[in-house]
Write a protein that holds these residues in place. Structure first.
Motif, PDB file in Angstrom:
ATOM      1  N   GLY A 262       0.824  -1.216   0.000  1.00  0.00           N
ATOM      2  CA  GLY A 262       0.000   0.000   0.000  1.00  0.00           C
ATOM      3  C   GLY A 262       0.854   1.261   0.000  1.00  0.00           C
ATOM      4  N   HIS A 263       2.000   1.229   0.717  1.00  0.00           N
ATOM      5  CA  HIS A 263       2.900   2.403   0.725  1.00  0.00           C
ATOM      6  C   HIS A 263       3.535   2.615  -0.650  1.00  0.00           C
ATOM      7  CE1 HIS A 263       2.380   3.063   4.919  1.00  0.00           C
ATOM      8  NE2 HIS A 263       2.995   1.960   5.290  1.00  0.00           N
ATOM      9  N   ILE A 264       3.911   1.514  -1.321  1.00  0.00           N
ATOM     10  CA  ILE A 264       4.458   1.629  -2.684  1.00  0.00           C
ATOM     11  C   ILE A 264       3.372   2.198  -3.596  1.00  0.00           C
ATOM     12  CG2 ILE A 264       5.168   0.301  -4.735  1.00  0.00           C
ATOM     13  CD1 ILE A 264       6.844  -1.459  -3.043  1.00  0.00           C
ATOM     14  N   ALA A 265       2.150   1.643  -3.488  1.00  0.00           N
ATOM     15  CA  ALA A 265       1.047   2.082  -4.351  1.00  0.00           C
ATOM     16  C   ALA A 265       0.775   3.571  -4.133  1.00  0.00           C
ATOM     17  CB  ALA A 265      -0.199   1.255  -4.063  1.00  0.00           C
ATOM     18  N   GLU A 266       0.681   3.974  -2.880  1.00  0.00           N
ATOM     19  CA  GLU A 266       0.358   5.364  -2.588  1.00  0.00           C
ATOM     20  C   GLU A 266       1.457   6.307  -3.091  1.00  0.00           C
ATOM     21  OE1 GLU A 266      -0.495   6.151   1.516  1.00  0.00           O
ATOM     22  OE2 GLU A 266      -0.912   8.271   1.051  1.00  0.00           O
ATOM     23  N   ALA A 267       2.713   5.940  -2.793  1.00  0.00           N
ATOM     24  CA  ALA A 267       3.822   6.809  -3.207  1.00  0.00           C
ATOM     25  C   ALA A 267       3.931   6.874  -4.735  1.00  0.00           C
ATOM     26  CB  ALA A 267       5.132   6.300  -2.600  1.00  0.00           C
ATOM     27  N   SER A 268       3.512   5.812  -5.434  1.00  0.00           N
ATOM     28  CA  SER A 268       3.612   5.786  -6.890  1.00  0.00           C
ATOM     29  C   SER A 268       2.327   6.268  -7.561  1.00  0.00           C
ATOM     30  CB  SER A 268       3.924   4.355  -7.365  1.00  0.00           C
ATOM     31  OG  SER A 268       5.100   3.869  -6.757  1.00  0.00           O
ATOM     32  N   GLY A 269       1.298   6.598  -6.760  1.00  0.00           N
ATOM     33  CA  GLY A 269       0.022   7.060  -7.308  1.00  0.00           C
ATOM     34  C   GLY A 269      -0.714   5.962  -8.064  1.00  0.00           C
ATOM     35  N   LEU A 270      -0.609   4.717  -7.570  1.00  0.00           N
ATOM     36  CA  LEU A 270      -1.208   3.572  -8.269  1.00  0.00           C
ATOM     37  C   LEU A 270      -1.974   2.675  -7.309  1.00  0.00           C
ATOM     38  CD1 LEU A 270       1.902   2.473 -10.375  1.00  0.00           C
ATOM     39  CD2 LEU A 270      -0.094   3.708 -11.240  1.00  0.00           C
ATOM     40  N   GLY A 271      -2.519   1.580  -7.843  1.00  0.00           N
ATOM     41  CA  GLY A 271      -3.094   0.519  -7.037  1.00  0.00           C
ATOM     42  C   GLY A 271      -2.409  -0.781  -7.420  1.00  0.00           C
ATOM     43  N   ALA A 272      -2.852  -1.899  -6.837  1.00  0.00           N
ATOM     44  CA  ALA A 272      -2.241  -3.189  -7.170  1.00  0.00           C
ATOM     45  C   ALA A 272      -3.234  -4.308  -6.935  1.00  0.00           C
ATOM     46  CB  ALA A 272      -0.996  -3.409  -6.310  1.00  0.00           C
ATOM     47  N   THR A 273      -3.073  -5.380  -7.703  1.00  0.00           N
ATOM     48  CA  THR A 273      -3.838  -6.605  -7.442  1.00  0.00           C
ATOM     49  C   THR A 273      -2.842  -7.716  -7.186  1.00  0.00           C
ATOM     50  OG1 THR A 273      -5.593  -5.893  -8.916  1.00  0.00           O
ATOM     51  CG2 THR A 273      -5.530  -8.235  -8.376  1.00  0.00           C
ATOM     52  N   ILE A 274      -3.062  -8.440  -6.088  1.00  0.00           N
ATOM     53  CA  ILE A 274      -2.216  -9.605  -5.835  1.00  0.00           C
ATOM     54  C   ILE A 274      -3.121 -10.836  -5.704  1.00  0.00           C
ATOM     55  CG2 ILE A 274      -0.220  -8.415  -4.862  1.00  0.00           C
ATOM     56  CD1 ILE A 274      -1.271  -8.898  -2.143  1.00  0.00           C
ATOM     57  N   TYR A 275      -2.525 -12.011  -5.945  1.00  0.00           N
ATOM     58  CA  TYR A 275      -3.304 -13.246  -6.030  1.00  0.00           C
ATOM     59  C   TYR A 275      -2.968 -14.143  -4.848  1.00  0.00           C
ATOM     60  CZ  TYR A 275      -3.796 -11.152 -10.554  1.00  0.00           C
ATOM     61  OH  TYR A 275      -4.056 -10.237 -11.538  1.00  0.00           O
ATOM     62  N   ALA A 276      -4.021 -14.485  -4.077  1.00  0.00           N
ATOM     63  CA  ALA A 276      -3.833 -15.249  -2.834  1.00  0.00           C
ATOM     64  C   ALA A 276      -3.109 -16.563  -3.086  1.00  0.00           C
ATOM     65  CB  ALA A 276      -5.178 -15.512  -2.177  1.00  0.00           C
ATOM     66  N   ASP A 277      -3.434 -17.222  -4.211  1.00  0.00           N
ATOM     67  CA  ASP A 277      -2.834 -18.542  -4.432  1.00  0.00           C
ATOM     68  C   ASP A 277      -1.366 -18.459  -4.851  1.00  0.00           C
ATOM     69  OD1 ASP A 277      -3.595 -17.392  -6.809  1.00  0.00           O
ATOM     70  OD2 ASP A 277      -4.006 -19.309  -7.810  1.00  0.00           O
ATOM     71  N   ARG A 278      -0.858 -17.256  -5.070  1.00  0.00           N
ATOM     72  CA  ARG A 278       0.579 -17.141  -5.411  1.00  0.00           C
ATOM     73  C   ARG A 278       1.428 -16.771  -4.191  1.00  0.00           C
ATOM     74  NH1 ARG A 278       0.841 -13.423 -10.729  1.00  0.00           N
ATOM     75  NH2 ARG A 278      -0.876 -14.350 -11.911  1.00  0.00           N
ATOM     76  N   LEU A 279       0.786 -16.432  -3.056  1.00  0.00           N
ATOM     77  CA  LEU A 279       1.569 -15.969  -1.900  1.00  0.00           C
ATOM     78  C   LEU A 279       2.510 -17.078  -1.423  1.00  0.00           C
ATOM     79  CD1 LEU A 279      -1.251 -14.104   0.090  1.00  0.00           C
ATOM     80  CD2 LEU A 279       0.605 -13.075  -1.259  1.00  0.00           C
ATOM     81  N   PRO A 280       3.795 -16.768  -1.228  1.00  0.00           N
ATOM     82  CA  PRO A 280       4.730 -17.805  -0.794  1.00  0.00           C
ATOM     83  C   PRO A 280       4.560 -18.118   0.698  1.00  0.00           C
ATOM     84  CG  PRO A 280       5.865 -15.695  -1.022  1.00  0.00           C
ATOM     85  CD  PRO A 280       4.441 -15.450  -1.406  1.00  0.00           C
ATOM     86  N   ILE A 281       4.049 -19.316   0.971  1.00  0.00           N
ATOM     87  CA  ILE A 281       3.815 -19.755   2.361  1.00  0.00           C
ATOM     88  C   ILE A 281       4.786 -20.895   2.653  1.00  0.00           C
ATOM     89  CG2 ILE A 281       2.074 -20.714   3.966  1.00  0.00           C
ATOM     90  CD1 ILE A 281       1.088 -18.073   2.834  1.00  0.00           C
ATOM     91  N   SER A 282       5.501 -20.817   3.772  1.00  0.00           N
ATOM     92  CA  SER A 282       6.481 -21.870   4.071  1.00  0.00           C
ATOM     93  C   SER A 282       5.760 -23.174   4.408  1.00  0.00           C
ATOM     94  CB  SER A 282       7.350 -21.452   5.256  1.00  0.00           C
ATOM     95  OG  SER A 282       6.559 -21.371   6.423  1.00  0.00           O
ATOM     96  N   THR A 283       6.466 -24.288   4.247  1.00  0.00           N
ATOM     97  CA  THR A 283       5.850 -25.584   4.558  1.00  0.00           C
ATOM     98  C   THR A 283       5.511 -25.653   6.051  1.00  0.00           C
ATOM     99  OG1 THR A 283       8.082 -26.459   4.728  1.00  0.00           O
ATOM    100  CG2 THR A 283       6.902 -26.938   2.695  1.00  0.00           C
ATOM    101  N   THR A 284       6.335 -24.980   6.874  1.00  0.00           N
ATOM    102  CA  THR A 284       6.065 -24.976   8.323  1.00  0.00           C
ATOM    103  C   THR A 284       4.711 -24.339   8.622  1.00  0.00           C
ATOM    104  OG1 THR A 284       8.420 -24.763   8.700  1.00  0.00           O
ATOM    105  CG2 THR A 284       7.004 -24.254  10.563  1.00  0.00           C
ATOM    106  N   VAL A 285       4.455 -23.180   8.011  1.00  0.00           N
ATOM    107  CA  VAL A 285       3.181 -22.494   8.255  1.00  0.00           C
ATOM    108  C   VAL A 285       2.027 -23.312   7.680  1.00  0.00           C
ATOM    109  CG1 VAL A 285       1.806 -20.451   7.668  1.00  0.00           C
ATOM    110  CG2 VAL A 285       4.159 -20.185   8.467  1.00  0.00           C
ATOM    111  N   ALA A 286       2.232 -23.863   6.467  1.00  0.00           N
ATOM    112  CA  ALA A 286       1.177 -24.649   5.826  1.00  0.00           C
ATOM    113  C   ALA A 286       0.788 -25.856   6.682  1.00  0.00           C
ATOM    114  CB  ALA A 286       1.627 -25.093   4.446  1.00  0.00           C
ATOM    115  N   LYS A 287       1.767 -26.386   7.407  1.00  0.00           N
ATOM    116  CA  LYS A 287       1.531 -27.565   8.236  1.00  0.00           C
ATOM    117  C   LYS A 287       0.777 -27.185   9.529  1.00  0.00           C
ATOM    118  CE  LYS A 287       5.144 -29.040  10.477  1.00  0.00           C
ATOM    119  NZ  LYS A 287       6.569 -29.297  10.665  1.00  0.00           N
TER     120      LYS A 287
END
Ligand code: ADP
Ligand code: MG
Length: 329
Positions: free
Chosen positions: A229-254
């Motif tokens: 959000g800080h990058i978006a605001e400072a750049s005067g933009l928005g962003a879309t990110i995809y939940a299924d691409r978020l890098p989750i460690s195997t430890t957290v997934a477990k």
């Protein structure tokens, strides 16, 4: 009587500390960048810039009062150095503001050991500071150097740029949740999570490697949504990110279900990974950097012309989170 409305951390900074505090024109012409990014930048005579940033850790707020002193010291330096990494700067020196409730020799011995280990790992020298009595708090000011005319700001993202993150997200938030609970986690898992919270790895080499590539960068201290959000605001933009691409460690997934893992990744904070934007044509170069440095780099979305940052699931539905990142006020 009506209770005065509380100001957010960021409105406090922008209303009371952003304007009217610059020295005369001649002196302030050397200030390349002031309040508002991961570091301030001062012009040096040889055309290098010095990057400066300060972070304070308060016992009971940023770490448990009884945390191992080695870890408290290490984390305080790592967190501050992480802001240098986010600008692409090379760590040079730090100063230490230490407020202690008492002078416990054993505690200090251990604190000093953690500090030494951080200084050695990040190749940065302790050059001064201040020691006072009071509730336990640690302030670290870091100084780093940027090569001539090079820097990565929050404000440089362009529409269509790809959003990348380093490492895994949500480890530190899971650590806090799990380690506060006495849920039975095995020793190896506990060690991994403790390390991710207390011994974050500022992405120094990655930040420097990104200097010619990234259009914008930030370190993730308050959670991906808030920091992107800080990058978006400072750049005067928005962003879309995809939940299924978020890098989750195997430890957290477990340890936690998908929904919780995504929530931790989006709003958890404290991971000190880098979130950066770059044109999609940099993909191959980034893959080479990733294997050279042994750091996972994941493409998680893109910058656009909207005015917000949203995370969507596979069916395009926006993920709702409880809050957007940690704020002190
Ligand atoms: P980060 O999370 O990267 O450490 P912060 O959110 O703490 O950054 O700060 C945002 C910006 O506001 C930075 O440029 C920082 O230097 C500035 N800032 C924060 N507190 C103050 C203050 N009390 N006076 C002046 N500048 C401040
Ligand atoms: Mg930062």
């Amino acid at each position: 009587m009506k209770k005065p409305e509380s100001l957010s951390e960021f409105s406090i900074i922008s209303r009371f500390f952003s304007d009217g505090m610059l020295a005369d024109k001649q002196k302030s012409s050397n200030i390349l960048l002031g309040v508002g990014d991961d570091c301030a930048l001062l012009q040096m005579n040889n055309n290098q810039a010095m990057a400066l940033s300060m972070d304070t850790m308060v016992a009971g707020r940023h770490f448990p009062e009884q945390a191992p002193p080695e870890d408290i010291a290490y984390r305080a330096v790592a967190v501050a150095v992480s802001d240098l990494a986010a600008m692409g700067a090379d760590p040079l020196a730090f100063t230490l503001g230490l407020t202690l409730p008492d002078s416990n020799e054993n505690w200090l011995e251990r604190f000093s050991r953690g500090l030494r280990s951080a200084a050695n790992n990040f190749n940065i020298s302790l050059i001064g500071g201040d020691t006072t009595k009071g509730s336990l708090a640690i302030t670290v000011q870091v100084h780093g150097l940027l090569p001539e005319n090079k820097k990565i700001l929050r404000s440089g993202a362009a529409p269509g740029d790809t959003v990348f993150v380093s490492g895994y997200l949500g480890d530190a938030a899971t650590a806090l949740a799990v380690l506060n609970d006495d849920a039975s986690v095995d020793d190896e898992t506990r060690r991994y999570l403790c390390n991710r919270f207390y011994r974050p790895q500022p992405r120094i080499a990655l930040g420097q490697a990104l200097l010619p590539i990234a259009s914008a960068a930030i370190d993730i201290s308050d959670g991906l949504l808030a920091d992107l959000g800080h990058i978006a605001e400072a750049s005067g933009l928005g962003a879309t990110i995809y939940a299924d691409r978020l890098p989750i460690s195997t430890t957290v997934a477990k340890l936690v279900d998908d929904k919780k893992a995504i929530n931790h990744a989006l709003i958890g904070g404290d991971d000190y990974e880098l979130c950066f934007t770059a044109s999609s044509s940099s993909r191959e170069t980034l893959q080479q950097i990733s294997s050279r440095l042994g750091i996972t780099i994941t493409e998680i979305g893109e910058m656009n012309l909207s005015d917000n940052v949203r995370c969507i699931d596979q069916s395009g539905v926006e993920i709702q989170t409880d809050i957007t990142g940690y704020q002190h006020f």
